[in-house]
Design an enzyme around this catalytic site. Structure first.
Site, PDB file in Angstrom:
ATOM      1  CE  LYS A   1       4.003  -1.159   7.855  1.00 62.49           C
ATOM      2  NZ  LYS A   1       4.214  -0.834   6.464  1.00 62.49           N
TER       3      LYS A   1
ATOM      4  CG  ASP B   1       9.487  -2.550  -1.836  1.00 67.00           C
ATOM      5  OD1 ASP B   1       8.286  -2.365  -1.583  1.00 67.00           O
ATOM      6  OD2 ASP B   1       9.943  -3.664  -2.164  1.00 67.00           O
ATOM      7  N   GLY B   2       8.239  -0.466   0.260  1.00 71.91           N
ATOM      8  CA  GLY B   2       7.779  -0.456   1.635  1.00 71.91           C
ATOM      9  C   GLY B   2       8.478  -1.538   2.450  1.00 71.91           C
ATOM     10  CB  ALA B   3       9.922  -2.299   5.212  1.00 75.87           C
ATOM     11  CG  ASP B   4       5.840  -6.494   5.917  1.00 71.87           C
ATOM     12  OD1 ASP B   4       4.735  -5.966   5.683  1.00 71.87           O
ATOM     13  OD2 ASP B   4       6.411  -7.239   5.106  1.00 71.87           O
TER      14      ASP B   4
ATOM     15  N   GLY C   1       3.271  -8.609   1.584  1.00 71.54           N
ATOM     16  CA  GLY C   1       2.447  -8.632   0.370  1.00 71.54           C
ATOM     17  C   GLY C   1       2.785  -9.788  -0.549  1.00 71.54           C
TER      18      GLY C   1
ATOM     19  CB  SER D   1      -0.938  -0.017   1.213  1.00 66.73           C
ATOM     20  OG  SER D   1      -0.205  -0.174   2.411  1.00 66.73           O
TER      21      SER D   1
ATOM     22  CD  GLU E   1       8.471  -6.641  -1.995  1.00 66.87           C
ATOM     23  OE1 GLU E   1       7.447  -5.956  -2.066  1.00 66.87           O
ATOM     24  OE2 GLU E   1       8.763  -7.323  -0.995  1.00 66.87           O
TER      25      GLU E   1
ATOM     26  N   GLY F   1       7.784  -8.807   2.704  1.00 63.05           N
ATOM     27  CA  GLY F   1       7.072  -9.966   2.158  1.00 63.05           C
ATOM     28  C   GLY F   1       5.649 -10.096   2.645  1.00 63.05           C
TER      29      GLY F   1
HETATM   30  C1  5RP Z   1       5.305  -6.700  -0.008  1.00 55.72           C
HETATM   31  C2  5RP Z   1       6.065  -5.969   1.016  1.00 55.72           C
HETATM   32  C3  5RP Z   1       5.538  -4.642   1.438  1.00 55.72           C
HETATM   33  O1  5RP Z   1       6.485  -3.676   1.154  1.00 55.72           O
HETATM   34  C4  5RP Z   1       5.252  -4.665   2.906  1.00 55.72           C
HETATM   35  O2  5RP Z   1       4.342  -5.723   3.153  1.00 55.72           O
HETATM   36  C5  5RP Z   1       4.659  -3.347   3.379  1.00 55.72           C
HETATM   37  O3  5RP Z   1       3.378  -3.188   2.862  1.00 55.72           O
HETATM   38  P1  5RP Z   1       2.491  -1.922   3.187  1.00 55.72           P
HETATM   39  O4  5RP Z   1       3.165  -0.739   2.599  1.00 55.72           O
HETATM   40  O5  5RP Z   1       1.160  -2.228   2.551  1.00 55.72           O
HETATM   41  O6  5RP Z   1       2.372  -1.834   4.695  1.00 55.72           O
HETATM   42  O7  5RP Z   1       7.076  -6.385   1.502  1.00 55.72           O
HETATM   43  O8  5RP Z   1       5.825  -7.975  -0.231  1.00 55.72           O
END
Ligand code: 5RP
Length: 262
Positions: free
Chosen positions: A129, A89-92, A105, A35, A111, A103
């Site tokens: 995060k 990129d995003g991250a968890d 997503g 997202s 990635e 990961g």
């Molecule tokens: C997808 C990822 C995303 O970057 C991670 O899940 C963060 O997602 P979001 O921005 O929706 O919180 O690693 O594989």
């Protein structure tokens, strides 16, 4: 439209908007998944459309490829690009050394390949995060479908000798059927609670037959752009050792805030 965004979405948006400033004319850019990354793709699409920004994007998933095309970004493959100037990129989760869990997503394999093939990786994330120690977020591990239950048992057995607090894992589902990644694999989510030695765990997991890749990104991220719900943005650069804070004007834009598919 901005009034309809939750504080967390505002935080994601401002981090993405600030990170878009790293993108320059002529760059080959890795486009993340999730997202937060979707906000970035929309911001870049606006720059392409309104400011004539010329970039080539390498998406980290089929979802992102679709969105990038929809907003007018030229999409190429990694083999066409060969090497990238930048990946955003995003991250968890991210820790103080900018090591990551990714990961959530399900796109961790592409990635990681794409981020590793980039001069710079910028992570965009809301402040929620940030963690002191990685592991509260279940660690995604991409495994091939063949014998996945045997691979799972092997992973759980291996975790006994690892510095982690939890040792169970679950097969990621998509409704009633196992989730399938863009590369046709499954995801095991490892419920570790706390990862004492992320570098060691990443190496051990990737040595196991059946494991394709794990969601630990160690020494890959250079910069994190942290968004807050009030429009504040903090930029931390691990190479420069700098931390800078600013506030972004939250400008309403129907183009960006409508039809968000992620
Ligand atoms: C997808 C990822 C995303 O970057 C991670 O899940 C963060 O997602 P979001 O921005 O929706 O919180 O690693 O594989």
């Amino acid at each position: 439209m901005s009034g309809e965004l939750s504080p967390i979405d505002k935080a994601k948006f401002v981090s993405a908007k600030r990170a878009a400033q790293y993108v320059e004319d002529g760059m080959r850019v890795g486009l993340g998944t999730g997202s937060t990354a979707a906000w970035l793709v929309r911001c870049l699409g606006e720059l392409v459309r309104d400011d004539g920004l010329k970039i080539k994007g390498v998406p980290t998933s089929s979802r992102t490829a679709q969105l990038a095309r929809d907003v007018g970004i030229e999409v190429i493959t990694l083999d066409e690009a060969k090497w990238l100037d930048l990946t955003i990129d995003g991250a968890d989760e991210f820790d103080g050394d900018l090591n990551l869990i990714k990961g959530g997503g399900g796109a961790l394999l592409l990635e990681k390949i794409i981020a590793t093939a980039s001069d710079q990786m910028v992570v965009i994330a809301d402040v929620g995060k940030e963690v002191e120690t990685l592991g509260a977020f279940p660690l995604p591990v991409e495994v091939i479908p063949f014998g996945w239950q045997t691979t799972q048992a092997l992973i759980e057995e291996t975790l006994i000798s690892m510095d982690v607090l939890g040792r169970t894992s679950t097969l990621r589902m998509n409704g009633q059927t196992p989730f399938v990644t863009d590369e046709g694999n499954h995801i095991l989510d490892l419920h570790l609670n706390r990862i004492g030695n992320a570098r060691q765990l990443a190496l051990v997991l990737n040595q196991m037959p059946g494991v394709v890749e794990n969601g630990l990104f160690i020494d890959i991220c250079d910069t994190v752009v942290i968004g807050y719900g009030d429009g504040k943005v903090e930029v931390r650069d691990i190479n420069e050792g700098t931390v800078a804070t600013e506030r972004l004007d939250f400008v309403e834009s129907d183009n960006l805030f409508s039809d968000l598919t992620e």
